[in-house]
Structure formats: C-alpha cells, structure tokens
Design an enzyme around this catalytic site. Structure first.
Site, PDB file in Angstrom:
ATOM      1  N   LYS A   1       0.824  -1.218   0.000  1.00  0.00           N
ATOM      2  CA  LYS A   1       0.000   0.000   0.000  1.00  0.00           C
ATOM      3  C   LYS A   1       0.857   1.266   0.000  1.00  0.00           C
ATOM      4  O   LYS A   1       0.467   2.272  -0.589  1.00  0.00           O
ATOM      5  CB  LYS A   1      -0.962  -0.001   1.185  1.00  0.00           C
ATOM      6  CG  LYS A   1      -2.057  -1.055   1.008  1.00  0.00           C
ATOM      7  CD  LYS A   1      -3.305  -0.787   1.809  1.00  0.00           C
ATOM      8  CE  LYS A   1      -4.368  -1.801   1.403  1.00  0.00           C
ATOM      9  NZ  LYS A   1      -5.613  -1.690   2.128  1.00  0.00           N
TER      10      LYS A   1
ATOM     11  N   LYS B   1     -11.180  -2.917  -3.766  1.00  0.00           N
ATOM     12  CA  LYS B   1     -12.144  -1.841  -3.971  1.00  0.00           C
ATOM     13  C   LYS B   1     -11.462  -0.517  -4.308  1.00  0.00           C
ATOM     14  O   LYS B   1     -12.074   0.367  -4.866  1.00  0.00           O
ATOM     15  CB  LYS B   1     -13.111  -1.703  -2.787  1.00  0.00           C
ATOM     16  CG  LYS B   1     -12.505  -1.563  -1.407  1.00  0.00           C
ATOM     17  CD  LYS B   1     -13.627  -1.416  -0.381  1.00  0.00           C
ATOM     18  CE  LYS B   1     -13.496  -2.345   0.796  1.00  0.00           C
ATOM     19  NZ  LYS B   1     -12.276  -2.215   1.606  1.00  0.00           N
TER      20      LYS B   1
ATOM     21  N   LYS C   1      -4.767  -8.911  -6.420  1.00  0.00           N
ATOM     22  CA  LYS C   1      -6.014  -9.124  -5.694  1.00  0.00           C
ATOM     23  C   LYS C   1      -7.104  -8.173  -6.212  1.00  0.00           C
ATOM     24  O   LYS C   1      -6.817  -7.012  -6.497  1.00  0.00           O
ATOM     25  CB  LYS C   1      -5.725  -8.835  -4.216  1.00  0.00           C
ATOM     26  CG  LYS C   1      -6.832  -9.119  -3.259  1.00  0.00           C
ATOM     27  CD  LYS C   1      -6.391  -8.761  -1.840  1.00  0.00           C
ATOM     28  CE  LYS C   1      -6.511  -7.275  -1.581  1.00  0.00           C
ATOM     29  NZ  LYS C   1      -7.264  -6.903  -0.395  1.00  0.00           N
TER      30      LYS C   1
HETATM   31  N1  AQP Z   1      -9.900 -10.049  -3.364  1.00  0.00           N
HETATM   32  C1  AQP Z   1     -10.291 -10.562  -2.201  1.00  0.00           C
HETATM   33  N2  AQP Z   1     -10.569 -11.881  -2.097  1.00  0.00           N
HETATM   34  C2  AQP Z   1     -10.984 -12.413  -0.911  1.00  0.00           C
HETATM   35  N3  AQP Z   1     -11.149 -11.682   0.205  1.00  0.00           N
HETATM   36  C3  AQP Z   1     -10.896 -10.368   0.130  1.00  0.00           C
HETATM   37  N4  AQP Z   1     -10.965  -9.376   1.028  1.00  0.00           N
HETATM   38  C4  AQP Z   1     -10.603  -8.210   0.457  1.00  0.00           C
HETATM   39  N5  AQP Z   1     -10.296  -8.412  -0.825  1.00  0.00           N
HETATM   40  C5  AQP Z   1     -10.462  -9.742  -1.058  1.00  0.00           C
HETATM   41  C6  AQP Z   1     -11.380  -9.548   2.411  1.00  0.00           C
HETATM   42  O1  AQP Z   1     -12.399  -8.615   2.678  1.00  0.00           O
HETATM   43  C7  AQP Z   1     -12.301  -8.220   4.035  1.00  0.00           C
HETATM   44  C8  AQP Z   1     -12.355  -6.738   4.150  1.00  0.00           C
HETATM   45  O2  AQP Z   1     -11.230  -6.169   3.544  1.00  0.00           O
HETATM   46  P1  AQP Z   1     -10.793  -4.704   3.951  1.00  0.00           P
HETATM   47  O3  AQP Z   1     -11.860  -3.763   3.588  1.00  0.00           O
HETATM   48  O4  AQP Z   1     -10.397  -4.692   5.359  1.00  0.00           O
HETATM   49  O5  AQP Z   1      -9.526  -4.341   3.147  1.00  0.00           O
HETATM   50  P2  AQP Z   1      -8.659  -5.075   2.131  1.00  0.00           P
HETATM   51  O6  AQP Z   1      -8.354  -6.473   2.545  1.00  0.00           O
HETATM   52  O7  AQP Z   1      -7.485  -4.203   1.860  1.00  0.00           O
HETATM   53  O8  AQP Z   1      -9.689  -5.112   0.917  1.00  0.00           O
HETATM   54  P3  AQP Z   1      -9.694  -4.246  -0.373  1.00  0.00           P
HETATM   55  O9  AQP Z   1     -10.970  -4.483  -1.092  1.00  0.00           O
HETATM   56  O10 AQP Z   1      -8.438  -4.512  -1.143  1.00  0.00           O
HETATM   57  O11 AQP Z   1      -9.694  -2.767   0.177  1.00  0.00           O
HETATM   58  P4  AQP Z   1      -8.701  -1.606  -0.168  1.00  0.00           P
HETATM   59  O12 AQP Z   1      -8.761  -1.483  -1.656  1.00  0.00           O
HETATM   60  O13 AQP Z   1      -9.224  -0.404   0.542  1.00  0.00           O
HETATM   61  O14 AQP Z   1      -7.349  -2.005   0.310  1.00  0.00           O
HETATM   62  C9  AQP Z   1     -11.019  -8.817   4.600  1.00  0.00           C
HETATM   63  O15 AQP Z   1     -11.335  -9.981   5.344  1.00  0.00           O
HETATM   64  C10 AQP Z   1     -10.261  -9.184   3.370  1.00  0.00           C
HETATM   65  O16 AQP Z   1      -9.394 -10.272   3.589  1.00  0.00           O
END
Ligand code: AQP
Length: 345
Positions: free
Chosen positions: A116, A211, A208
């Site tokens: 990040k 969002k 991955k």
């Molecule tokens: N691609 C993914 N596949 C499976 N699980 C996922 N999670 C996120 N992306 C995937 C799971 O969703 C939960 C919430 O995630 P988060 O909002 O805490 O942040 P993150 O893991 O960093 O998810 P994002 O979507 O990638 O958010 P941003 O873009 O803001 O960094 C967690 O349990 C995560 O494992």
C-alpha cells in the site's frame, strides 16, 4: 492447562469504496454463516480507512454503504453486533497500548504496508504502518477467538497472535496476581476457508481484486447492475485455451483459476465439480454462465443495498445501537488491561 475463552467472532471491512465480489466471497458470506453459530461482532473499520486519504463525504457514504451491505447480505443486527469503529473509543486506546507492545521488526515484515505504501514509503501515514496494531486491538478488545478473513489478512492475524502472546508473557505475574490465569488475551484463529479466499483482479490474475483499484473493470462491485457485471466478465482477461477437466490443468492459469473459484463460491459447488461441468468449454461459453450466476446471486443484494441506503437514518440507528453493545463488552476488557499494566483509572 491453557485458559479456555468463550467463542466469539470478530471481523471488519474498511469503508474505502464500493464493496467488491472479493470482500463478499472472502469475508461477508462467512460473517453471515457464522452468526448462527457464535456470538458475532462485525465492524465497519473507519479508522483503518483513514490510514489513507478519504474525502469526508465519501467516507461517511462508504461507512453507511458497508453497513448496508452487511444488512443486505443477511447479517442480522439483533443476532450480531454491527457498528463503526470510531464510535467505540476503546479501539484507539487499546491500539495505542499495542503500539507499545508490538516491535518495529514485526511491523517491518508486513507485506500489506509495503504494497500500500509502494514506492512512496516516506510519505505514507504513520497510521498505515501501525495499522496491524489497531487491527489486533479490534479483535482482542472483544477477546475474539475466531476471525473470518480473506487470505490477504493472514499475516496481520499472525501479528495479532504475537501481540496477544507478548502481552500475556510480559504481564504473566500480574495476570496470576489479579486472577486472570495464564492468559488474558486468546490466540484468535483466522478462518480462511472456501474456494474464494483470494479473488483476483479481472484485469490481472496476479493482483487481488480490490475496492481501491483505480480500474473499475478490475472488479465486480456488489452494486453493479446486470449489464455491467456481464460486460466486466466478458472483458475479463483469460488465456486462449478451453477450461481443463481437472484441477491440475489450472496450474499456471491464474485468470482461469480465478473465474472457476468465483463460480464455485457463488454456486456452492466444489472447483472439481465446476470443472466436471465446464471442462473442455471455451471462455465464450463459460463467461456468460458465470455472469448469469453472479447476477442471480448479487442482484437481490444490490436492490436491498439501494433500499437501505435510501434510509440513512435506519442505518445510523443500527450503527449506534451496535456501538453501545460493543462498548459494553469493550469497556470491562480495557479496564482490566489498564489494571494489569498499572495504568491508574
Ligand atoms: N480479493 C479478495 N478476495 C478475498 N477476500 C478479500 N478481502 C478483500 N479483498 C479480497 C477480504 O475482505 C475483508 C475486508 O477487507 P478490507 O476492507 O479490510 O480491506 P482489504 O483487505 O485491503 O480489501 P480491499 O478491497 O483490497 O480494500 P482496499 O482497496 O481499501 O485495500 C477482509 O477480510 C479481506 O481479507
């Protein structure tokens, strides 16, 4: 004999944008299933979100959006506790305490910070660096024993366990003296199960689905309409070969494996069974089937999210009630932590 803790589930999602199919399959579907088995606490982790810049209006909207998605996916706010993190001040207090327990070397190993912060490390917020300590506080504040997450959170869960262990070790004499036995914090178990623990970007099978990815075509948002879902799957990157009939045939085919995993998770089939049905098919046959399935599963959730978002007063009430319930669990835990550490209260 090590101490037994009452089973309790905790997990959270950051309000950093539209929820994706990755968040849904990796986390939220599990939240829904677990609430019938154990006491469950589901947080909208807005203080994690601000470790990177968030426009204030977008942050408020996304916080209500994540809460709406929780409700629309089937989390029952009576059975489970749903709230936003910043409403319960004890998260920040325990987070600070864990900043003083965790070691620099532990945090330096966190791959998510490296991803990040990217090349601009010097300009990343200090909050982003200590993010895993706040995540440990979120979980341990409720002495949670089970944490349903996607694969990407595994390393942070290991750090949470290390922090719990170090706290228990550092204050072992105090725990004994105050009648807490040999452990104040449990060793929470990550629950990383099923065929979609790491849903990948539709544009790049090595990344991955996220969002905050700048490309909207890389992800399926929970609120996408049927045409958008069909278009995104149609344009999803794949290779020219047909689908294999056996799992071995997915080796080295990240994009194909991703789509098969998504189909399996949405249908409740095993990946073997999906290949049994579609082995030998071209993507031109498989992708429309996958789109139809995704629309069938996601359209009712999208409609319910829209209905809920039209009534922000209701969402705010759910978050407020949830925060009061969460706080009533958190405060005695934080008070005990202070007693154990010798912080006068
Ligand atoms: N691609 C993914 N596949 C499976 N699980 C996922 N999670 C996120 N992306 C995937 C799971 O969703 C939960 C919430 O995630 P988060 O909002 O805490 O942040 P993150 O893991 O960093 O998810 P994002 O979507 O990638 O958010 P941003 O873009 O803001 O960094 C967690 O349990 C995560 O494992």
């Amino acid at each position: 004999m090590s101490k037994a803790f009452t089973p309790r589930v905790f997990s959270g999602v950051q309000p950093t944008g539209n929820l994706t199919l990755g968040n849904y399959l990796g986390a939220i579907t599990k939240f829904v299933a677990l609430q019938d088995q154990q006491e469950s606490i589901y947080c909208v982790v807005d203080m994690h979100a601000i470790t990177t810049w968030q426009d204030p209006a977008d942050l408020s909207a996304a916080t209500r959006g994540v809460a709406a998605a929780y409700l629309a996916a089937g989390i029952d706010p009576v059975k489970s506790i749903i709230f936003n993190q910043s409403r319960v001040g004890a998260h920040a207090e325990l987070g600070w305490i864990f900043n003083c327990i965790a070691r620099m070397g532990w945090l330096n190993r966190m791959t998510q910070f490296k991803e990040k912060a990217g090349k601009n490390r010097e300009n990343a917020s200090t909050g982003l660096f200590v993010y895993p300590n706040l995540m440990a506080a979120d979980i341990l504040l409720y002495q949670a024993t089970h944490v349903p997450v996607g694969e990407d959170q595994k390393q942070h869960l290991e750090l949470t366990r290390d922090i719990a262990q170090k706290f228990n070790n550092d204050y072992a004499d105090q725990l004994a003296r105050l009648g807490f036995g040999d452990a104040f914090f449990p060793q929470p178990e990550p629950m990383i199960t099923g065929p979609a623990t790491r849903v990948m970007s539709l544009r790049d099978g090595s990344k991955k689905m996220s969002k905050s990815d700048p490309s909207d075509m890389s992800r399926i948002n929970l609120t996408d309409d049927a045409d958008t879902i069909a278009q995104k799957f149609r344009k999803a990157r794949t290779d020219p070969d047909p689908l294999p009939s056996e799992m071995d045939g997915l080796e080295g085919r990240a994009e194909a494996a991703n789509l098969v995993g998504i189909y399996a998770a949405l249908s409740g089939m095993t990946q073997d069974a999906v290949l049994g049905e579609f082995g030998g098919s071209q993507f031109s046959t498989f992708k429309p089937e996958l789109s139809d399935l995704a629309v069938e599963k996601l359209a009712p959730i999208a409609a319910e999210i829209r209905r809920l978002e039209a009534d922000p007063g209701h969402i705010d009430q759910v978050l407020k009630d949830g925060a009061e319930r969460a706080d009533s669990i958190a405060q005695p835990v934080l008070a005990s932590v202070k007693d154990i550490m010798g912080l006068v209260r």
